[in-house]
Design an enzyme around this catalytic site. Structure first.
Site, PDB file in Angstrom:
ATOM      1  N   ASP A 265       0.867  -1.166   0.000  1.00  0.00           N
ATOM      2  CA  ASP A 265       0.000   0.000   0.000  1.00  0.00           C
ATOM      3  C   ASP A 265       0.917   1.233   0.000  1.00  0.00           C
ATOM      4  OD1 ASP A 265      -3.184   0.685   1.666  1.00  0.00           O
ATOM      5  OD2 ASP A 265      -2.096   1.749   0.084  1.00  0.00           O
TER       6      ASP A 265
HETATM    7  C1  GLC Z   1      -4.277   4.338  -0.166  1.00  0.00           C
HETATM    8  C2  GLC Z   1      -5.202   3.216   0.231  1.00  0.00           C
HETATM    9  C3  GLC Z   1      -5.326   2.139  -0.816  1.00  0.00           C
HETATM   10  C4  GLC Z   1      -5.184   2.757  -2.198  1.00  0.00           C
HETATM   11  C5  GLC Z   1      -3.772   3.259  -2.317  1.00  0.00           C
HETATM   12  C6  GLC Z   1      -3.523   3.930  -3.678  1.00  0.00           C
HETATM   13  O1  GLC Z   1      -3.525   4.745   0.947  1.00  0.00           O
HETATM   14  O2  GLC Z   1      -4.967   2.564   1.474  1.00  0.00           O
HETATM   15  O3  GLC Z   1      -6.600   1.504  -0.629  1.00  0.00           O
HETATM   16  O4  GLC Z   1      -5.465   1.788  -3.189  1.00  0.00           O
HETATM   17  O5  GLC Z   1      -3.422   4.163  -1.276  1.00  0.00           O
HETATM   18  O6  GLC Z   1      -4.281   5.091  -3.775  1.00  0.00           O
END
Ligand code: GLC
Length: 736
Positions: A265
């Site tokens: 993430d």
């Molecule tokens: C965010 C979220 C995740 C998302 C990623 C990209 O922090 O936790 O769900 O897909 O970053 O935006």
């Protein structure tokens, strides 16, 4: 490209070129002035010009022309002509925004969600995207957590059905197929169990609970063929997921057989330093790579450290080869080596986006997601009556949810604009009555503070005008709700109340007119005690998306009979949270009617939620007969057929969601008081009746035992079939 060609390509790549395939940057780095980027954010991240030119993927950019140009620029500089991957959070729609995922869970209609996911994939792929970071398949039990809006709820079986449906909707049978994008399920794993509902907080789960409740939907998404998995921010057993070998190597890859791309993430690898489980970025890089994380989202932990770590002998290059092979395989499955643009097509983009087919689908899905929590008969509305729409969502286009920034508010249909198409202008009035939030609520959105300052005088005038309209009307429809930025990521709330400014309006309106219908916008279950006590009807519409206004008017007028069922319990109050239907009995269950002191209960509130999982009313009424089993004995090789008859005893057509629950009466490890094992949407005309049939097989009765084995145990099971998890009567069979 053939597998052997990929192997040859890998051999021809330098170590740096391989490591840069494991780097994912924001699309913003490629859309601005390159020098500003290189001397600004890129330098701050420790990235060189070469990193930007060689990064294997980007996130958050879209548009056919934009991404085709980006791909052209990238491929010109790419010595091996490896195409770039384009990824984005297409959570519940691209430009046509469908109901938020928790609302889709309320439909108990995975096939409909599959259609919505496919439509989203078609819009997204025409806009040049290859991957969506969706569906989120985290199980949720705590309404304080802002991301419950992104889940399909508290039940492992329901979540598994939706995980499968959404992955299939996005991906289809073949990623090369037109109108398909790769699905990245998330967040692996257990993110929804953040302590106290506080986002990014610690997760402490027994392995038993983890496996019984939190893992099944990930497995369902992987079994459905999800091409990617995203790590979660939280720790599992004290180790951050992104560097957790037990979680990623043993469970995800070995047990679940996932051999696709694992992406961190956003900055989650770097954040293991903040977790204080990695002393520095080098250690974070080694641990994440050894855990099998292939792509580092939006930091330079991999790009700035892995080459050196290989040269210093601190990490095996074979691990990098393993990761890059998976990344190249994903690009190959998408057909990008043959066609780096995939479906990007400016003409198709224009034709597909917000087309009537998708708007109609969004309208249908929204209406099907609404849950009628209370209705004394005031709904559906009598159009001959004088009606006032009073509330901040009367004319508000911010009805998409916080996880739908790819869509535009300007495309959203408000209640007022939809109502004007149906309600007689002479007998209908509209007033927002107050802002969504008052001065007591601070919100920081993607575009900065969301609060629009209005003076006390202006507020007072708004209220007075609105209350006057309410007083003069026969019925008052009050579109109320959370601000859309009060749910979603980094939006946990310790209180589950509606904004105070709205409750004040609600009290003033109900004081002058008792005939109030509340239409509730929210990204989560809320504390609805006062609203439920004073309103004659309550319809929760979540954040319904682009066609929200039309769908709400369709239901208010009876054109569509509501059929939604709660995918997540609405607590009596925040003090009851986490509350979920599939709880354990305890040694002192507080059974209905008990007055004893020493029972598992509260002194000040009931144990039961205000509205339970699976609950939802209709404009008609249904009677479900007692369960009939075709036999009362079952062997492990056999099955039991459970039948009920469902009858529409009301005066309009409607759909009942018939739910099958099973209780393992006695077992070596405590089991939930009941578990959802099946559901069926049954549509009936007035007076019509149909049979709902469920086949119960031994694998539905399995669970994780004390020794970690997974299986069923002999003994009696109680089968309950009803219209919500409150069902209690059942029939018993024995597994021998
Ligand atoms: C965010 C979220 C995740 C998302 C990623 C990209 O922090 O936790 O769900 O897909 O970053 O935006």
């Amino acid at each position: 490209m053939e597998k052997r060609d990929l192997e040859q390509l890998l051999k021809e790549m330098s170590l740096k070129e391989k490591v840069d395939q494991m780097l994912q940057l924001s699309g913003a780095f490629y859309l601005g002035d390159e020098n500003n980027v290189l001397t600004g954010p890129a330098r701050d991240m420790g990235l060189e010009k070469e990193d930007l030119e060689m990064a294997g993927s980007i996130l958050g950019a879209a548009g056919a022309k934009t991404l085709m140009r980006l791909q052209d620029d990238y491929m010109k500089k790419q010595p091996h002509h490896i195409p770039m991957l384009f990824m984005m959070d297409v959570i519940h729609g691209m430009k046509t925004i469908f109901p938020m995922p928790l609302a889709q869970g309320a439909t108990f209609d995975p096939d409909l969600s599959k259609e919505c996911a496919h439509a989203a994939a078609r819009e997204a792929s025409a806009m040049g995207l290859h991957v969506t970071f969706s569906p989120m398949v985290d199980l949720v039990r705590d309404a304080r957590w802002g991301r419950v809006m992104e889940s399909t709820g508290e039940d492992p079986y329901l979540n598994s059905c939706f995980a499968k449906a959404m992955v299939e909707g996005f991906q289809g049978e073949d990623l090369k197929e037109e109108g398909r994008v790769a699905s990245c399920i998330k967040h692996f794993a257990g993110y929804g169990a953040a302590q106290a509902g506080r986002d990014y907080n610690t997760v402490e789960l027994s392995e038993h609970t983890f496996r019984e409740f939190y893992l099944p939907a990930y497995r369902a998404g992987i079994d459905a063929g999800a091409a990617m998995v995203m790590t979660s921010f939280n720790t599992v057993n004290g180790i951050p997921a992104s560097t957790n070998q037990w979680l990623m190597r043993d469970i995800l890859r070995r047990e679940m057989g996932f051999d696709g791309v694992l992406i961190s993430d956003f900055s989650a690898i770097l954040e293991t330093v903040a977790h204080r489980s990695s002393a520095d970025e080098s250690e974070a890089a080694v641990k994440a790579l050894e855990a099998g994380v292939d792509i580092d989202m939006m930091t330079s932990v991999y790009a700035a450290n892995l080459c050196r770590l290989v040269e210093e002998g601190k990490v095996e290059e074979s691990l990098i080869d393993e990761a890059v092979t998976r990344i190249l395989e994903l690009k190959n499955k998408l057909g990008l080596f043959e066609n780096p643009y995939k479906d990007a097509d400016p003409e198709k983009e224009k034709k597909l986006i917000l087309c009537k087919e998708y708007r109609d689908l969004a309208r249908k899905a929204a209406a099907e997601s609404f849950v009628l929590l209370k209705n004394d008969g005031i709904l559906p509305l009598d159009l001959q009556k004088k009606i006032a729409f009073v509330g901040p969502y009367t004319e508000n286009q911010e009805i998409k949810s916080s996880w739908s920034f790819t869509g535009d508010e300007k495309d959203c249909v408000t209640i007022k604009s939809a109502a004007r198409e149906v309600f007689d202008a002479k007998r209908t009035s509209y007033h927002n009555g107050c802002p969504v939030i008052g001065k007591d609520v601070e919100l920081i959105g993607f575009t900065g503070t969301e609060k629009k300052e209005i003076s006390e005088q202006e507020l007072q005038m708004m209220e007075e005008e609105a209350v006057l309209l309410a007083k003069e009307a026969d019925f008052v429809v009050m579109p109320l709700g959370e601000h859309y930025l009060q749910s979603g990521e980094a939006s946990s709330r310790a209180m589950l109340d509606l904004p105070e400014v709205q409750m004040e309006l609600f009290r003033k309106v109900t004081a002058v007119n008792p005939n109030v219908v509340v239409v509730l916008f929210s990204g989560r279950p809320l504390d609805l005690r006062e609203i439920s006590a004073k309103a004659r009807a309550v319809l929760t519409v979540w954040f319904p998306g682009t066609e929200g206004g039309h769908a709400i008017v369709d239901v208010l007028t009876g054109k569509t009979n509501p059929s939604g069922k709660l995918p997540m319990s609405f607590p009596y109050c925040v003090g009851q949270v986490p509350v979920h239907y599939n709880e354990y009995s305890t040694g002192r269950p507080n059974l209905p009617g008990m007055k004893e002191k020493f029972r598992s209960k509260y002194l000040d509130i009931p144990n039961a939620p205000l509205y339970p999982f699976g609950y939802g009313l209709s404009y008609t009424s249904f009677v479900i007969s007692p369960v009939a089993l075709d036999q009362d004995q079952m062997t492990k090789e056999g099955s039991i057929t459970a039948r009920v008859t469902v009858k529409n005893t009301g005066n309009c057509a409607g759909t009942e969601v018939v739910q099958l629950y099973v209780r393992d009466d006695f077992s070596s490890v405590v089991r939930p008081v009941k578990e959802l094992k099946g559901f069926e949407r049954v549509t009936l005309m007035p007076g019509e009746e149909k049979e709902a049939v469920f086949v119960i097989k031994e694998e539905m009765l399995r669970f994780f035992r004390e020794d970690g084995s997974y299986g069923s145990e002999e003994g009696t099971f109680t089968v309950m079939i009803g219209n919500s998890s409150a069902v209690s009567e059942g029939a018993v069979f024995t597994l021998a």
